[in-house]
Design a protein around this motif. Sequence first.
Motif: not given
Length: 243
Positions: A155-169
């Motif tokens: 998986l290309e994790t960069k996009q997943i991490d970016k969006v999920s971090k925004k969601f979490a915050a």
Amino acid sequence: MKYVIINGSPRRKNTWKMVEQAKMNLKGDFEEIHLMKEKIPMCNGCYKCIMEGEEKCPHSDMIKPIVDRMMEADGIIIASPVYAMNVTALLKNFFDHTAYFYHRPEFFTKKALVVVSTAGAGHKKVANYIDETLRHWGVNKVYKIAMACGGKDSLETKQIDKVSKKFAADVESGKMHSPKFGDIVFFDVWKAMAVSSDPIKADAEFWHKNDLVNHDFAPEVKLNPLKKLFSKIMFFIMKKVLK
């Protein structure tokens, strides 16, 4: 924070790997609901959930526990691979069973994360469909991760991490976002139907019981002066149309 995951995939491959990657950026407790295991019968289109109340659904004993867990969560994660350019039958069947939320939205204080994978195409279209469904439910803010994973070993994790971090915050902040104008329109349509001369009984009871008939939008979500005025005008128009 408490998160509930509605997994619409019958397998645990790319879609579930994306969910697991997203979870790494979320802090809290997770409850997983795998629709494959729930074995919910197909919606038979009886319309009872809308006309008579969701408790009249012949499968209410299976749907209500899932909805209750979503109500209790701070964040909701909906996951599905693309099947024939749409969500899986498992997730569509769940959405069909919760069609009453289109008339009686209840998730105004919730944030959601949509996770969609595909081997080829259709991921953005499917993510947008889930987004639209959740917004009709009243969900305050929807984040989307849609990826084409075909032919890739990892998986290309960069996009997943970016969006999920925004969601979490966002979930952790407790901030309520102002609704889109389209969401206000639908709010006023259902409110006008609830106060019409011949309303659907279940709708009228819900809108009056929750005092939504006396607000321009859900009271937990603040509107700026322009959107308040817009809502009042739309409700006035809808009342005239839906006598």
